[in-house]
Enzyme design. Structure first.
Site, short mmCIF file in Angstrom:
data_model
loop_
_atom_site.label_atom_id
_atom_site.label_comp_id
_atom_site.label_asym_id
_atom_site.label_seq_id
_atom_site.Cartn_x
_atom_site.Cartn_y
_atom_site.Cartn_z
N ASP A 475 -67.96 -15.54 -62.99
CA ASP A 475 -66.86 -15.65 -63.94
C ASP A 475 -66.18 -16.98 -63.70
O ASP A 475 -66.27 -17.55 -62.61
CB ASP A 475 -65.88 -14.48 -63.72
CG ASP A 475 -64.68 -14.57 -64.64
OD1 ASP A 475 -64.87 -14.88 -65.83
OD2 ASP A 475 -63.56 -14.34 -64.16
N ASP A 674 -63.46 -11.37 -60.80
CA ASP A 674 -62.20 -10.89 -60.22
C ASP A 674 -61.35 -10.08 -61.18
O ASP A 674 -60.27 -9.63 -60.81
CB ASP A 674 -61.37 -12.07 -59.70
CG ASP A 674 -60.78 -12.90 -60.83
OD1 ASP A 674 -61.37 -12.90 -61.95
OD2 ASP A 674 -59.74 -13.55 -60.62
N ASP A 678 -64.47 -7.98 -65.68
CA ASP A 678 -65.70 -8.18 -64.92
C ASP A 678 -66.24 -6.87 -64.34
O ASP A 678 -67.36 -6.84 -63.85
CB ASP A 678 -65.45 -9.16 -63.76
CG ASP A 678 -65.00 -10.53 -64.23
OD1 ASP A 678 -65.53 -10.99 -65.25
OD2 ASP A 678 -64.11 -11.12 -63.60
#
Length: 786
Positions: A475, A674, A678
């Site tokens: 990410d 995080d 996700d």
């Protein structure tokens, strides 16, 4: 007669066995008929008494009377309650309609459907109770049997014969009651032909206990050369009890780890509020249970509240923090016509929304389902031991049977005794104590070493898959970048001092709850700018803020705000284009009606990100960026880090779809993220790595967590995985090598040369030595360099 807007609540009917009529009321919640005068619950609402068939209906009614009295509840779609199905975490192809043990591996089946229930795991409760008994009886057993080796002649004090009976009395409850689940699973493995660790445990414990019982009750049938001190045949009750206690300890640790996977579901469910403020048709407002909110309901969302369901804003405006869904740090301004998502957080304003998707159709509910499905697809590392056990168990059993008949047919007199000793020795020396310790001891040591290095391992199986991984999906926000906006630069107009413009802008934003405002204030303080009191402060929806600072009219906002005020920003357009191309957010500051400065805010790339990408690329890993942010920002960050494959603008299901596609292509995929957005991808990946600074649900959906959000921890985790898997394989080699050598010796291989059989005491010592070797080897992981 009592009536409501839906019709009469009383009816009359002849009571069975009675000549008169018994008054009947209609339950306003479920519509069932309720006989009066028999103690059923009732409630007075606005002067009218209502009767209910059970307390649950009364509680539902008291929580939201209008929902039922208005007939609105009839619009709630009827959903058939799906029967709970159970599956095996190790063998997901096994699906059953009721709980039990997996016919392949013996592991307890778990519910397939996600639930927010926080009730205790029944198997964990049962195993904990059995473990406590096993431990309580195993300790005195070990003291009694091993005392002489430690200089405590306990058996001499109370007599060897009586000691054997006392040991049998202590071991019997452990073997005959506590170990019952193990024997059931072991018996199932024999019936189904899926030999596993439970098969070994059943055979080993049965051999040790059965042999010891015979040696205690009829010691005279054993030959003299296997008798110990004082002519007593040695017994191994402590081996059976200790093995069972150790297995229970490992099972409890495993069950606790598996039980924590449900915390991700509960954390997601808690994002949505329990109630929503519904606006009734008469204009009154009521905090109704979330389950009573239906599509089309008007809801008011006040400052600081979570958006209850998916829907659309009809009036009002407010910045909404969508970071728990999109992963992006900046709140999004919402006004009439804007879509809002259940579980997101309203910041400073309030608005009215029309409910759209509710219940299972909400995005948050779909994320819960995605996480639950992904969690069921994992294969634990313990299968390595089971694969070896598949051939080892029948081999040991076969050798034991062959040894028995060989000694029975060709052994010296009394051949039956020699045959029994040889068969039992084979099974004792093949006891699966070392096999049972091989994986958990390495994992426990590795997780401790990882914690020292900031790498928390939630699932042991993640280490095995991480060692094989070839693709890393990362990410952007909070993983490659810091996740918090920061002041990047100030470009002043000619004749304007940048620190002066920044001070006036920061004064206007001081006390703001908006992350952009916080970034400007913190940046101004860090640069030493002076802040002043503000008067006539005003926020302009979706555009910016204005106010008077030290007698000067200050305006801070976007292009639209400047255009509305007739302020030219032509001199800043080139700089603005450059900043935006770099992925920065551009804000203009006007002082007394003239454009004075351009302020750029940015989410900085983490210092260690470039080194991580370079190191992992050099190690042969394919790096893929997956983010919910826009393509311009994503491409800029990727170009700085040398990442060539970028997927921008992805929602949670899009990230999971990317993971699924990469896995279908044959890649072993690691996902590092995080945010709540996700969570499905973290759970779907072969290995999920969460930043410890991120959302709680991301941490609980991932198998590995980096405590400080330090990306270099990915490399440390990978090194730990390599070392751990190598250590486990070494342990399994030790466990089976001892057995491979010991089994032929126990069968009587040395009898032609020594004239005696291998004593079960020596067999037990060899078994213990294998366990000591496994533990000593696992402890080497404490010194591994990460």
């Amino acid at each position: 007669m009592i009536e409501s807007v839906t019709g009469p609540l009383f009816d009359s009917a002849a009571a069975p066995g009675e000549g008169g009529d018994t008054p009947i009321a209609i339950d306003p919640v479920c519509g069932m008929k309720v006989k009066l005068g028999i103690g059923k619950p009732s409630l007075v609402h606005e002067g009218t008494e209502y009767h209910f068939c059970n307390p649950k209906c009364k509680a539902r009614f008291s929580a939201d009377p209008w929902f039922y009295l208005s007939g609105h509840s009839k619009n709630k779609p009827k959903q058939a309650k799906a029967a709970t199905q159970y599956t095996c975490p190790m063998d997901p192809e096994i699906i059953r309609s009721e709980p039990g043990a997996c016919p392949i591996c013996g592991m307890a089946l778990e519910p397939m459907n996600p639930t927010a229930s926080e009730g205790p795991n029944p198997e964990l409760v049962d195993f904990t109770r059995r473990f406590k008994l096993s431990l309580a009886l195993a300790v005195p057993l070990v003291i009694l049997s091993m005392g002489p080796m430690l200089g405590l002649p306990i058996r001499d004090w109370i007599g060897h014969r009586l000691s054997s009976f006392l040991e049998m009395a202590l071991a019997a409850p452990v073997v005959l009651w506590a170990a019952k689940p193990f024997f059931e699973r072991g018996w199932m493995s024999l019936r189904t032909g899926h030999y596993n660790m439970w098969t070994l445990i059943m055979l080993g414990v049965s051999a040790a206990f059965g042999y010891s019982v015979v040696a205690t009750l009829v010691p005279q049938i054993f030959p003299h050369d296997i008798a110990g001190h004082g002519g007593d045949v040695p017994v191994y009750f402590e081996a059976a009890a200790v093995i069972i206690a150790l297995v229970f300890l490992g099972q409890i640790l495993e069950l606790r780890a598996r039980d924590r996977t449900g915390e991700a579901i509960r954390a997601l469910s808690r994002l949505a509020p329990k109630t929503a403020r519904r606006i009734q048709p008469d204009g009154t407002e009521f905090d109704a249970p979330l389950e009573n909110i239906l599509p089309g309901d008007l809801l008011r969302v006040r400052p600081g509240e979570a958006v209850p369901v998916d829907g659309e804003v009809t009036e009002g405006h407010s910045p909404v923090d969508e970071s728990m869904i999109t992963g992006e740090p900046l709140p999004v301004e919402k006004s009439a016509g804007s879509k809002v998502t259940g579980g997101t957080l309203n910041r400073s304003g309030q608005f009215v929304m029309r409910a759209g998707h509710v219940g299972a159709d909400m995005l948050l509910s779909r994320i819960v389902q995605l996480v639950a499905e992904a969690q069921r697809s994992r294969a634990p590392i313990q299968k390595l031991a089971d694969r070896v056990s598949a051939w080892f168990v029948p081999t040991v059993a076969g050798v034991s049977v062959l040894a028995f008949f060989a000694w029975l047919l060709f052994g010296p007199s009394p051949s039956i005794v020699y045959a029994l000793v040889a068969a039992v020795s084979v099974l004792i020396i093949a006891c699966p104590c070392a096999l049972g310790l091989a994986t958990p001891v390495s994992v426990m040591t590795a997780t401790g070493r990882g914690a020292e290095a900031g790498v928390l391992v939630r699932e042991a199986s993640s280490l095995e898959r991480l060692a094989k991984a070839d693709t890393l999906v990362v990410d952007k926000t909070g993983t490659l970048t810091r996740g918090l906006p920061a002041l990047e630069s100030v470009v002043p107009a000619p004749g304007v001092h940048s620190l002066e413009a920044l001070g006036l802008a920061a004064s206007l934003e001081n006390g703001s709850e908006h992350p952009l405002g916080d970034a400007i204030v913190e940046g101004a303080k860090a640069r030493g700018a002076t802040l002043f009191p503000v008067e006539d402060f005003k926020a302009v929806t979706g555009k910016g803020v204005t106010g008077t600072v030290s007698g000067r009219r200050v305006m801070l906002g976007n292009d639209a705000m400047m255009a509305d005020a007739g302020i030219s920003i032509a001199d800043f357009q080139e700089d603005a284009a450059v900043k935006r191309a770099l992925g920065h957010t551009v804000i203009f500051c006007a002082i007394d009606g003239v454009a004075a400065a351009l302020i750029a805010v940015n989410d900085p790339v983490k210092d260690e990100a470039k080194a991580l990408v370079d190191a992992l690329t050099a190690a042969g890993m394919r790096i893929v960026m997956a983010t919910g942010d826009n393509a311009a920002t994503a491409n800029h960050v990727a170009s700085r880090l040398g990442i060539r494959e970028i997927h921008a603008g992805l929602m949670p299901d899009g990230k999971k779809a990317l993971i699924d596609r990469l896995k279908s292509e044959g890649h072993v995929v690691v996902m590092a993220g995080d945010g709540v957005n996700d969570a499905p991808a973290l759970a779907a990946a072969d290995v999920g790595i969460a930043m410890g600074t991120g959302a709680d649900v991301a941490l609980k959906s991932a198998g590995i967590t980096l405590v400080k959000g330090d990306l270099s921890g990915v490399l440390r985790a990978r090194r730990l995985a390599y070392a751990t898997i190598a250590n486990i394989k070494q342990n399994l080699f030790f466990a089976f090598a001892y057995n491979a050598v010991g089994v032929p010796l126990a069968a009587g291989l040395l009898y032609p040369f020594t004239g005696s059989l291998l004593s079960p005491m020596v067999a037990a010592a060899a078994m213990s030595l294998s366990s000591v070797s496994v533990i000593s080897n696992a402890l080497r992981l404490r010194r591994v360099q990460l």
